[in-house]
Motif scaffolding. Structure first.
Motif, PDB file in Angstrom:
ATOM      1  N   GLU A   9      44.617   2.393  -5.515  1.00  0.00           N
ATOM      2  CA  GLU A   9      43.213   2.558  -5.134  1.00  0.00           C
ATOM      3  C   GLU A   9      43.044   3.131  -3.726  1.00  0.00           C
ATOM      4  O   GLU A   9      41.922   3.282  -3.250  1.00  0.00           O
ATOM      5  CB  GLU A   9      42.495   1.205  -5.226  1.00  0.00           C
ATOM      6  N   HIS A  67      31.506   3.242   3.704  1.00  0.00           N
ATOM      7  CA  HIS A  67      32.794   2.939   3.090  1.00  0.00           C
ATOM      8  C   HIS A  67      32.672   2.885   1.571  1.00  0.00           C
ATOM      9  O   HIS A  67      31.673   2.405   1.029  1.00  0.00           O
ATOM     10  CB  HIS A  67      33.325   1.584   3.588  1.00  0.00           C
ATOM     11  N   ASP A  68      33.699   3.337   0.901  1.00  0.00           N
ATOM     12  CA  ASP A  68      33.847   3.106  -0.536  1.00  0.00           C
ATOM     13  C   ASP A  68      34.404   1.693  -0.687  1.00  0.00           C
ATOM     14  O   ASP A  68      35.390   1.344  -0.033  1.00  0.00           O
ATOM     15  CB  ASP A  68      34.805   4.144  -1.120  1.00  0.00           C
ATOM     16  N   ARG A  96      38.676   3.109   2.611  1.00  0.00           N
ATOM     17  CA  ARG A  96      38.254   2.374   1.430  1.00  0.00           C
ATOM     18  C   ARG A  96      38.535   0.899   1.667  1.00  0.00           C
ATOM     19  O   ARG A  96      39.622   0.536   2.134  1.00  0.00           O
ATOM     20  CB  ARG A  96      39.009   2.862   0.198  1.00  0.00           C
TER      21      ARG A  96
END
Length: 315
Positions: free
Chosen positions: A70, A32-33, A9
């Protein structure tokens, strides 16, 4: 059999800005996030991909908590003390707050995490300061910045390199040439030029563009920059500076003339006035890309004309 790991991420600090928006797109295109971290969101960033963060005031603990929550694996710092929101005419203290102290807080935040994300720091070729005409600017040059902005940018670079070389961060610095391409910052030279040309062509109003007579600069497309950052994030290189540019020094009158020809205003509507114009560094910039090719497998692909055409057409 081992499962293939998912792409990390990626959090782009300054992700709502000009370069940031292209970084988000480039990382997302590779699976990718992505998250944009900034003080305020922008229309081109979905709310689900935005997290509010003021890097200059959050402090290491809050930054670390956000990155941990996150599950961020890569951080790209695309912030800059001179930007569209804050303007370019900043005090020494204001420049230091964004370009130096915020970088220190980010590094301190990364050091707090059990598995610190990899950091890609975006610097500037202007950190090298003026060089003689004809110089092919490689990473062996000793930086000698000449103003508050470039000195603060160099200080931020030095903080990142010190942390990486001491083993407290996994980090790489990319020094960028002048960036061109779609959606330029309205505070930047090309953003201002673009707006002047749009006004002239759409309203039919004559305009005179003041252009640095002798300046020759290296312009690299923002999408080529984004590709370099993606490659840097995936590499294992740490504690180094890598220069990113087109490898060509373009005279500013030629650049402006090319963009005017692309805009296609009626004859006589737009004129150039050549004069000395103060800049961030010297009048010459041509980047040596050999280290970027060797370490990252990167080279520029988008021609200047294509970059300016896409810039003009983008809305």
């Amino acid at each position: 059999m081992h499962a293939t790991p998912s792409p990390a991420r990626v959090a782009v600090v300054g992700g709502t800005g000009w370069i940031g928006r292209h970084l988000l797109a480039a990382f997302a295109a590779r699976g990718h996030d992505v998250l944009a971290l900034a003080r305020n969101n922008a229309p081109h960033v979905p709310a689900s991909a935005f997290r509010r963060l003021d890097l200059t005031s959050a402090g290491p603990a809050r930054i670390a908590a956000l990155l941990h929550r996150e599950r961020v694996g890569v951080v790209v710092n695309a912030t800059d003390g001179a930007n569209a929101n804050d303007g370019w005419d900043r005090t020494d203290e204001e420049m230091a707050r964004t370009n130096v102290h915020a970088v220190e807080d980010l590094l301190a935040a990364l050091a707090r995490l059990p598995r610190p994300p990899r950091l890609i720091q975006l610097g500037s070729m202007h950190e090298y300061g003026p060089v003689p005409d004809g110089t092919l600017m490689d990473e062996s040059l000793v930086p000698a910045p000449v103003n508050t902005y470039t000195r603060s940018r160099l200080a931020g670079t030095d903080r990142v390199l010190t942390a990486a070389r001491s083993g407290t961060a996994d980090a790489l610095v990319l020094r960028l040439a002048n960036v061109c391409g779609p959606h330029p910052s309205p505070a930047a030279f090309l953003g201002k030029l673009l707006q002047r040309l749009r006004t002239a062509t759409e309203e039919g109003s004559p305009t005179v563009l003041t252009v640095a007579r002798s300046a020759r600069r290296d312009f690299v497309d923002v999408r080529d920059v984004s590709r370099a950052v993606v490659l840097a994030a995936a590499s294992s290189v740490s504690g180094r500076v890598v220069n990113i540019g087109s490898g060509t020094a373009t005279a500013l009158p030629d650049l402006v003339g090319l963009l005017v020809s692309i805009a296609g205003p009626p004859a006589g509507l737009v004129a150039q006035r050549l004069a000395p114009v103060p800049g961030l560094g010297g009048d010459w910039m041509r980047v040596d890309n050999r280290l970027a090719a060797d370490l990252l497998g990167w080279k520029p692909e988008i021609a200047l004309r294509t970059s300016l055409e896409d810039m003009w057409r983008a809305r």
